[in-house]
Design a protein around this motif. Sequence first.
Motif, mmCIF file in Angstrom:
data_model
loop_
_atom_site.group_PDB
_atom_site.id
_atom_site.type_symbol
_atom_site.label_atom_id
_atom_site.label_comp_id
_atom_site.label_asym_id
_atom_site.label_seq_id
_atom_site.Cartn_x
_atom_site.Cartn_y
_atom_site.Cartn_z
ATOM 1 N N GLY A 64 0.821 -1.199 0.000
ATOM 2 C CA GLY A 64 0.000 0.000 0.000
ATOM 3 C C GLY A 64 0.859 1.255 0.000
ATOM 4 N N LEU A 65 0.325 2.312 -0.580
ATOM 5 C CA LEU A 65 1.015 3.598 -0.588
ATOM 6 C C LEU A 65 1.288 4.063 0.844
ATOM 7 C CD1 LEU A 65 2.071 6.053 -2.194
ATOM 8 C CD2 LEU A 65 -0.246 6.972 -2.101
ATOM 9 N N THR A 66 0.372 3.765 1.755
ATOM 10 C CA THR A 66 0.539 4.158 3.158
ATOM 11 C C THR A 66 1.824 3.597 3.746
ATOM 12 O OG1 THR A 66 -1.850 4.254 3.409
ATOM 13 C CG2 THR A 66 -0.569 4.141 5.438
ATOM 14 N N VAL A 67 2.170 2.375 3.383
ATOM 15 C CA VAL A 67 3.395 1.744 3.885
ATOM 16 C C VAL A 67 4.614 2.556 3.468
ATOM 17 C CG1 VAL A 67 4.863 -0.312 3.727
ATOM 18 C CG2 VAL A 67 2.393 -0.564 3.926
ATOM 19 N N LEU A 68 4.663 2.966 2.216
ATOM 20 C CA LEU A 68 5.819 3.740 1.744
ATOM 21 C C LEU A 68 5.894 5.114 2.395
ATOM 22 C CD1 LEU A 68 5.911 2.932 -2.070
ATOM 23 C CD2 LEU A 68 7.540 2.236 -0.329
ATOM 24 N N GLY A 107 -6.376 -2.435 0.601
ATOM 25 C CA GLY A 107 -6.797 -2.873 -0.722
ATOM 26 C C GLY A 107 -7.419 -1.793 -1.582
ATOM 27 N N ARG A 108 -7.032 -0.531 -1.352
ATOM 28 C CA ARG A 108 -7.580 0.561 -2.160
ATOM 29 C C ARG A 108 -7.315 0.319 -3.639
ATOM 30 N NH1 ARG A 108 -4.774 2.935 1.738
ATOM 31 N NH2 ARG A 108 -3.112 3.749 0.461
ATOM 32 N N ARG A 109 -8.271 0.705 -4.464
ATOM 33 C CA ARG A 109 -8.094 0.661 -5.916
ATOM 34 C C ARG A 109 -7.882 2.057 -6.482
ATOM 35 N NH1 ARG A 109 -12.769 -3.368 -6.129
ATOM 36 N NH2 ARG A 109 -11.667 -5.278 -5.626
ATOM 37 N N VAL A 183 -8.523 12.309 -7.384
ATOM 38 C CA VAL A 183 -8.597 10.852 -7.263
ATOM 39 C C VAL A 183 -7.721 10.259 -8.360
ATOM 40 C CG1 VAL A 183 -10.086 8.820 -7.244
ATOM 41 C CG2 VAL A 183 -10.926 10.998 -6.317
ATOM 42 N N ILE A 184 -6.749 9.462 -7.956
ATOM 43 C CA ILE A 184 -5.819 8.844 -8.899
ATOM 44 C C ILE A 184 -6.094 7.344 -8.941
ATOM 45 C CG2 ILE A 184 -3.402 8.456 -9.478
ATOM 46 C CD1 ILE A 184 -2.758 11.010 -7.866
ATOM 47 N N LEU A 185 -6.296 6.832 -10.145
ATOM 48 C CA LEU A 185 -6.562 5.398 -10.351
ATOM 49 C C LEU A 185 -5.374 4.753 -11.020
ATOM 50 C CD1 LEU A 185 -10.113 5.809 -11.865
ATOM 51 C CD2 LEU A 185 -9.574 5.202 -9.530
#
Length: 185
Positions: A64-68, A107-109, A183-185
Amino acid sequence: MSNDQAYKEIAPRLRGIRDAVDMTVAELAEKVGVEAALAEKYESGEIEIPVSYLMDVAHVCGVGLTVLISGNEAHLKNYALVRKGKGFSVDRRKDYDYKNLASTFVGRRMEPFMINVPAKDPADMNFTTHRGQEFIYVLEGRLELRLDDNVLELEAGDSLYFDSNTPHALRGLDGEPARMLDVIL
């Protein structure tokens, strides 16, 4: 935390996650579409690390982006509530004030951000590109968005959906900042 401190804290996580998935700098750089020398600079904490690069690394490495960004795992699977004015502050870029609005959701998309875009001279606009698509909804103020050679002016209530591989840059207009949902996909 200053932007310089943020780079230095994120850089070792980039190296650690890359090592954990058993990739060389060159292999990761090729997968995310940057030069290996640039990836090495990001991992050293020498230069600003674009959120688009962090998103690409997270995607390629399966984290996840949060981890980085924070070093913490997201933990909510059903919903993530963010109260007004809150959100995980992403202090890694000088140009804009980012708040991630879903950093605790597993698990964000997509990556939703509340972004304050300062007023600036056109010469000070920094173009970026990244994989995926992007949706912008202007909440307050007026915003200039440059998509390659196209100059678009958006105001509160306007929205734009575009291919994020197109070079893009933003600035607030009329000497005032603009606030937008991105919002970035």
